[in-house]
Design an enzyme around this catalytic site. Sequence first.
Site, mmCIF file in Angstrom:
data_model
loop_
_atom_site.group_PDB
_atom_site.id
_atom_site.type_symbol
_atom_site.label_atom_id
_atom_site.label_comp_id
_atom_site.label_asym_id
_atom_site.label_seq_id
_atom_site.Cartn_x
_atom_site.Cartn_y
_atom_site.Cartn_z
ATOM 1 N N TYR A 165 -6.489 16.675 -9.902
ATOM 2 C CA TYR A 165 -5.759 15.856 -10.885
ATOM 3 C C TYR A 165 -4.625 16.679 -11.505
ATOM 4 O O TYR A 165 -3.486 16.207 -11.612
ATOM 5 C CB TYR A 165 -6.717 15.366 -11.963
ATOM 6 C CG TYR A 165 -6.074 14.479 -13.006
ATOM 7 C CD1 TYR A 165 -5.950 13.110 -12.795
ATOM 8 C CD2 TYR A 165 -5.591 15.009 -14.200
ATOM 9 C CE1 TYR A 165 -5.359 12.290 -13.753
ATOM 10 C CE2 TYR A 165 -4.998 14.204 -15.156
ATOM 11 C CZ TYR A 165 -4.886 12.843 -14.928
ATOM 12 O OH TYR A 165 -4.299 12.048 -15.874
ATOM 13 N N THR A 216 -7.054 0.857 -21.178
ATOM 14 C CA THR A 216 -6.992 0.085 -19.936
ATOM 15 C C THR A 216 -8.346 -0.554 -19.639
ATOM 16 O O THR A 216 -9.342 -0.287 -20.317
ATOM 17 C CB THR A 216 -6.617 0.999 -18.761
ATOM 18 O OG1 THR A 216 -7.664 1.976 -18.603
ATOM 19 C CG2 THR A 216 -5.295 1.703 -19.005
ATOM 20 N N ASP A 233 0.854 -1.184 0.000
ATOM 21 C CA ASP A 233 0.000 0.000 0.000
ATOM 22 C C ASP A 233 0.890 1.233 0.000
ATOM 23 O O ASP A 233 1.585 1.508 0.988
ATOM 24 C CB ASP A 233 -0.903 -0.012 1.239
ATOM 25 C CG ASP A 233 -1.936 1.104 1.219
ATOM 26 O OD1 ASP A 233 -1.782 2.054 0.430
ATOM 27 O OD2 ASP A 233 -2.897 1.023 2.008
#
Length: 285
Positions: free
Chosen positions: A164, A199, A69
């Site tokens: 973003y 993807t 993680d």
Amino acid sequence: MGSERIVVVTGASRGAGKGIALALGETGAKVYVTGRTRNEGDSPLPGTVFATAEEITRRGGHGVPVVLDHRDDAQVESFFAGLRDEHGRLDILVNNALAVPDGLTETGPFWEKPLTLLDLLDVGMRSSYVATYYAAPLLAANGAGLVVNTSSFGGTCYMHGPAYGAGKAAVDKMAHDMAVDFRPWNVAVVSIWMGLLATERTLAGFAANPGAYDGLAATAESPEFTGRVIDALARDPELMNRTGQVLIGAEIAQELGVVDTRGQHPPSHRPFLGNPPVFSDAVID
């Protein structure tokens, strides 16, 4: 580089990270793939670090799954400490791990979107810094190496809103500044702007809107395309002339003779999304 390239690709359970890891694995490299997804079903999208590693090995490389993680610095530190004990070096680090919060692609102003979009700055911007921080002694030990931050045109144009954009602009500038520090050890650092990628997430979006994106889908890059570009960059004798730069993957591919999995040259989106940033050469310690 050594006889067997040692590579780390973060965030490689699926998507761009998986594709990059597969492409680099096909060169015979030993590729460590990190991610949180241990079992199918743990994520709404298919893919696990184990499946990626197994496919790398099937393709002639040596895939090593690492359940990790990237929000936990201690886990990252422990992983690179183990890599140091096993190999004492690292050839290529690809910083690709990215949190993709719900609501990212919703339309509307940022204050009407979830505040959890700031997760992009934790797993994405910050995790790229932390991974490179702990990888740095291993890269320097080679006397040569490559760090790649995967990024996008969102670093300079409005794309999905300010969270973003800030994350992408940050990893681009990070590549420039880290390159200054790494230069004495002949380690290059670049940021690569990827185009639209085919993807699992993108294909699901296409499937949900049949016919709406046919023209766009035809120009999409495979997830493996950027991995092919990274391999070519790592082999380029002029690599250090590119260090610190933000590169458009499709353009560097043309320059280095790289094609996508179907033999095509994906287009650059520079004409309608804009130019990469050009940073100052000034260095203030």
